[in-house]
Scaffold this active site. Structure first.
Site, mmCIF file in Angstrom:
data_model
loop_
_atom_site.group_PDB
_atom_site.id
_atom_site.type_symbol
_atom_site.label_atom_id
_atom_site.label_comp_id
_atom_site.label_asym_id
_atom_site.label_seq_id
_atom_site.Cartn_x
_atom_site.Cartn_y
_atom_site.Cartn_z
ATOM 1 N N HIS A 1 61.122 34.877 57.184
ATOM 2 C CA HIS A 1 60.969 35.434 58.531
ATOM 3 C C HIS A 1 60.499 34.325 59.459
ATOM 4 O O HIS A 1 59.399 33.803 59.290
ATOM 5 C CB HIS A 1 59.913 36.550 58.551
ATOM 6 N N TYR B 1 54.161 44.815 64.224
ATOM 7 C CA TYR B 1 52.765 45.277 64.294
ATOM 8 C C TYR B 1 52.624 46.124 65.560
ATOM 9 O O TYR B 1 52.893 45.630 66.656
ATOM 10 C CB TYR B 1 51.809 44.092 64.403
ATOM 11 N N PRO C 1 43.964 43.676 55.139
ATOM 12 C CA PRO C 1 45.325 43.164 54.941
ATOM 13 C C PRO C 1 46.102 42.854 56.223
ATOM 14 O O PRO C 1 47.204 42.310 56.163
ATOM 15 C CB PRO C 1 46.007 44.278 54.141
ATOM 16 N N LYS D 1 46.489 37.719 54.403
ATOM 17 C CA LYS D 1 45.914 36.448 53.948
ATOM 18 C C LYS D 1 45.379 36.450 52.503
ATOM 19 O O LYS D 1 45.148 35.385 51.937
ATOM 20 C CB LYS D 1 44.740 36.038 54.869
ATOM 21 N N TYR E 1 49.274 32.645 61.350
ATOM 22 C CA TYR E 1 50.028 33.606 60.549
ATOM 23 C C TYR E 1 50.873 32.897 59.479
ATOM 24 O O TYR E 1 50.937 33.356 58.335
ATOM 25 C CB TYR E 1 50.920 34.475 61.454
HETATM 26 C C1 LIG Z 1 47.661 47.316 50.447
HETATM 27 C C2 LIG Z 1 47.426 45.835 50.366
HETATM 28 C C3 LIG Z 1 48.246 44.973 51.068
HETATM 29 C C4 LIG Z 1 48.033 43.612 50.989
HETATM 30 N N1 LIG Z 1 48.863 42.784 51.701
HETATM 31 C C5 LIG Z 1 48.699 41.436 51.594
HETATM 32 C C6 LIG Z 1 49.640 40.533 52.196
HETATM 33 O O1 LIG Z 1 50.628 40.927 52.827
HETATM 34 N N2 LIG Z 1 49.434 39.198 52.043
HETATM 35 C C7 LIG Z 1 48.369 38.727 51.303
HETATM 36 O O2 LIG Z 1 48.222 37.494 51.183
HETATM 37 N N3 LIG Z 1 47.472 39.554 50.710
HETATM 38 C C8 LIG Z 1 47.610 40.890 50.816
HETATM 39 N N4 LIG Z 1 46.761 41.729 50.142
HETATM 40 C C9 LIG Z 1 45.660 41.166 49.349
HETATM 41 C C10 LIG Z 1 46.106 40.646 47.970
HETATM 42 O O3 LIG Z 1 46.791 41.680 47.278
HETATM 43 C C11 LIG Z 1 44.898 40.138 47.175
HETATM 44 O O4 LIG Z 1 44.151 39.288 47.977
HETATM 45 C C12 LIG Z 1 45.324 39.410 45.900
HETATM 46 O O5 LIG Z 1 45.761 40.336 44.935
HETATM 47 C C13 LIG Z 1 44.179 38.580 45.325
HETATM 48 O O6 LIG Z 1 44.562 38.033 44.098
HETATM 49 P P1 LIG Z 1 43.478 37.780 42.970
HETATM 50 O O7 LIG Z 1 44.215 37.203 41.809
HETATM 51 O O8 LIG Z 1 42.324 37.063 43.524
HETATM 52 O O9 LIG Z 1 42.919 39.230 42.609
HETATM 53 P P2 LIG Z 1 43.665 40.474 41.954
HETATM 54 O O10 LIG Z 1 45.070 40.537 42.379
HETATM 55 O O11 LIG Z 1 42.789 41.649 42.194
HETATM 56 O O12 LIG Z 1 43.675 40.138 40.412
HETATM 57 C C14 LIG Z 1 42.509 40.237 39.606
HETATM 58 C C15 LIG Z 1 42.934 40.532 38.183
HETATM 59 O O13 LIG Z 1 41.762 40.606 37.361
HETATM 60 C C16 LIG Z 1 41.851 41.737 36.536
HETATM 61 N N5 LIG Z 1 40.497 42.158 36.173
HETATM 62 C C17 LIG Z 1 39.621 42.898 36.888
HETATM 63 N N6 LIG Z 1 38.480 43.087 36.193
HETATM 64 C C18 LIG Z 1 38.643 42.440 35.026
HETATM 65 C C19 LIG Z 1 37.829 42.281 33.875
HETATM 66 N N7 LIG Z 1 36.611 42.856 33.794
HETATM 67 N N8 LIG Z 1 38.294 41.557 32.848
HETATM 68 C C20 LIG Z 1 39.535 40.980 32.885
HETATM 69 N N9 LIG Z 1 40.361 41.114 33.949
HETATM 70 C C21 LIG Z 1 39.918 41.838 35.005
HETATM 71 C C22 LIG Z 1 42.595 42.759 37.381
HETATM 72 O O14 LIG Z 1 43.202 43.767 36.589
HETATM 73 C C23 LIG Z 1 43.629 41.881 38.078
HETATM 74 O O15 LIG Z 1 44.820 41.755 37.335
HETATM 75 C C24 LIG Z 1 46.944 43.106 50.195
HETATM 76 C C25 LIG Z 1 46.135 43.964 49.469
HETATM 77 C C26 LIG Z 1 46.355 45.325 49.549
HETATM 78 C C27 LIG Z 1 45.463 46.237 48.752
#
Ligand SMILES: Cc1cc2nc3c(=O)[nH]c(=O)nc-3n(C[C@H](O)[C@H](O)[C@H](O)COP(=O)(O)OP(=O)(O)OC[C@H]3O[C@@H](n4cnc5c(N)ncnc54)[C@H](O)[C@@H]3O)c2cc1C
Length: 410
Positions: A75, A204, A296, A300, A388
């Site tokens: 995009h 948006y 969200p 980011k 962005y």
């Molecule tokens: C509706 C929505 C829309 C979003 N849109 C965007 C977007 O457009 N762009 C963007 O950049 N971000 C977006 N985000 C945010 C993004 O999804 C998160 O920031 C991202 O998933 C972070 O990645 P992470 O690996 O840090 O954490 P997570 O994805 O939460 O991964 C953590 C992992 O650890 C595991 N875990 C948890 N506890 C334990 C434990 N005790 N032992 C072992 N494993 C464990 C979990 O199961 C998971 O698999 C959005 C979030 C939501 C909810």
């Protein structure tokens, strides 16, 4: 009890943990990843979808971007809609050719899991009772149960990549972390619908009735969001009511509206901003949502997870290759510079585009003026566009042995 020895124990197989595992692999550093959910659960979890230019470049440089390049939707711009009109912001023109790519987080995670499994380095799904211990020692431990047996991983370092509700951050003794938090008085009702996107770019919308966002996951799947109260039960929203509200908020005076289709997934997400500092305790390093959460609106969260683990991989590479510890010591401060800028941007997008229950008529007029200024000033549009598509990563891809050539997803 089985005892495993590794260099880096990674808790969590979300984007942060999987990306870190592969960056370490590419640099000859051993790791074990421990995830408490099943592989299918992790892959099917529908969340982020917007990848910054720098995240795309990182994934491609790591060799995990083949499907992203084939199926991702580039995009060059986005729309801001208010008072019944859509206004286009040409991000590529304003940023010297940078763009965002729409490619579901679940697709990113699927690609990273396939890549991890192909390296034959350990990745445990469905680990139970995961705990991290001896964090201040030079040999911290990850313990868990798997298939009925107890496991202990002896590591040099632990990466806490287990998201906002994980075990790593709460394992840091009380009083060590300073936390900063803002909980918003609204949430997002999100749907996935079988409907061809009626716009090639995100829209948006600030409407009298509240915020709405038009986005997509593929040429046949639309992803839409509505501002609702944070604790709104999803049962209050039958499919017809969702479409009625989506159309009421998004339809513009020129007749543009989202295409309607069968809703295949729906849910409500509360919104918060959160930062825990420092992102390190002893030999435990927090990365991604384990250390910080953004609403969200600015898209980011996943992108910050990627930039954190790039900084961490650089520090671990320097430690193993040259016994340098200064980059480990700087890890938190380097990450937090980018984290706070993304926090500020996400807060600004959120408060500018949502209606707050305690806002006054003055506040709403100010929001409209903010958007009017934004969409009529090249300087203001440039500011939005460069944030962005993603501010520069704090460290270069070359610091982890990768090519820093910018890539274009068609
Ligand atoms: C509706 C929505 C829309 C979003 N849109 C965007 C977007 O457009 N762009 C963007 O950049 N971000 C977006 N985000 C945010 C993004 O999804 C998160 O920031 C991202 O998933 C972070 O990645 P992470 O690996 O840090 O954490 P997570 O994805 O939460 O991964 C953590 C992992 O650890 C595991 N875990 C948890 N506890 C334990 C434990 N005790 N032992 C072992 N494993 C464990 C979990 O199961 C998971 O698999 C959005 C979030 C939501 C909810």
């Amino acid at each position: 009890m089985s005892v495993l020895r590794t260099q880096v124990g990674i808790v969590g197989a979300g984007p942060a943990g999987l990306l870190l595992g592969h960056l370490l692999h590419l640099n000859g550093i051993d790791s074990v990843i421990v995830e408490n959910r099943s592989r299918d659960y992790v892959i099917d979890r529908v969340r982020a979808g917007v990848l910054e230019q720098g995240t795309v470049d990182l994934l491609i440089a790591m060799g995990v971007g083949e499907r992203l390049q084939r199926e991702g939707l580039r995009h060059d711009g986005l729309y801001i809609s208010f008072s019944g009109h859509r206004h286009h912001i040409d991000m590529a023109d304003l940023t010297g050719g940078k763009a965002i790519t729409v490619y579901g987080q679940n697709e990113v995670v699927k690609d990273l899991i396939d890549t991890r499994l192909s390296t034959a380095r350990p990745l445990f799904f469905e680990a139970e009772d995961v705990s991290v211990e001896a964090l201040e020692s030079s040999s911290p431990l990850v313990r868990f149960r798997h298939d009925g047996a107890d496991h202990e991983i002896r590591c040099d370092f632990i990466a806490g990549c287990d998201g906002f509700h994980g075990v790593c951050r709460p394992s840091i003794p009380e009083g060590v972390l300073t936390t900063y938090e803002r909980v918003y008085p609204f949430g997002w009702l999100g749907i996935l619908a079988e409907a061809a996107p009626s716009s090639t770019e995100l829209v948006y919308t600030l409407h009298q009735r509240g915020f709405a966002l038009f986005s997509m996951r593929s040429p046949t799947i639309t992803r839409l969001y509505l501002q609702v109260p944070p604790d709104e039960p999803i049962d209050n929203w039958p499919d017809e009511a969702i479409w009625e509200e989506m159309l009421a908020r998004m339809t513009t005076r020129d007749g543009w509206m989202p295409s309607v289709g069968r809703i295949v997934q729906k849910g409500v997400t509360p919104m918060r901003s959160f930062v825990a500092t420092p992102m390190r305790y002893g030999r435990l390093f927090l990365a991604g949502d384990a250390a910080h959460i953004v609403p969200p609106t600015g898209a980011k969260g996943l992108n910050l997870a990627a930039s954190d683990v790039l900084v961490l991989a650089r520090a671990l590479k320097a430690y193993y290759e040259h016994r340098r510890t200064d980059w480990l010591d700087e890890y938190s401060n380097v990450c937090l510079r980018r984290v706070w800028k993304a926090q500020r941007f996400s807060w600004w997008m959120t408060t500018t585009l949502h209606r707050s229950p305690d806002e006054t008529a003055f506040d709403h007029q100010r929001q409209i003026a903010d958007l009017d200024y934004l969409t009529s000033s090249r300087a203001a549009m440039t500011s939005l566009a460069e944030q962005y598509v993603g501010l520069p990563m704090e460290v270069g891809l070359d610091s982890v042995g990768l090519s820093s050539t910018p890539h274009r997803v068609s």
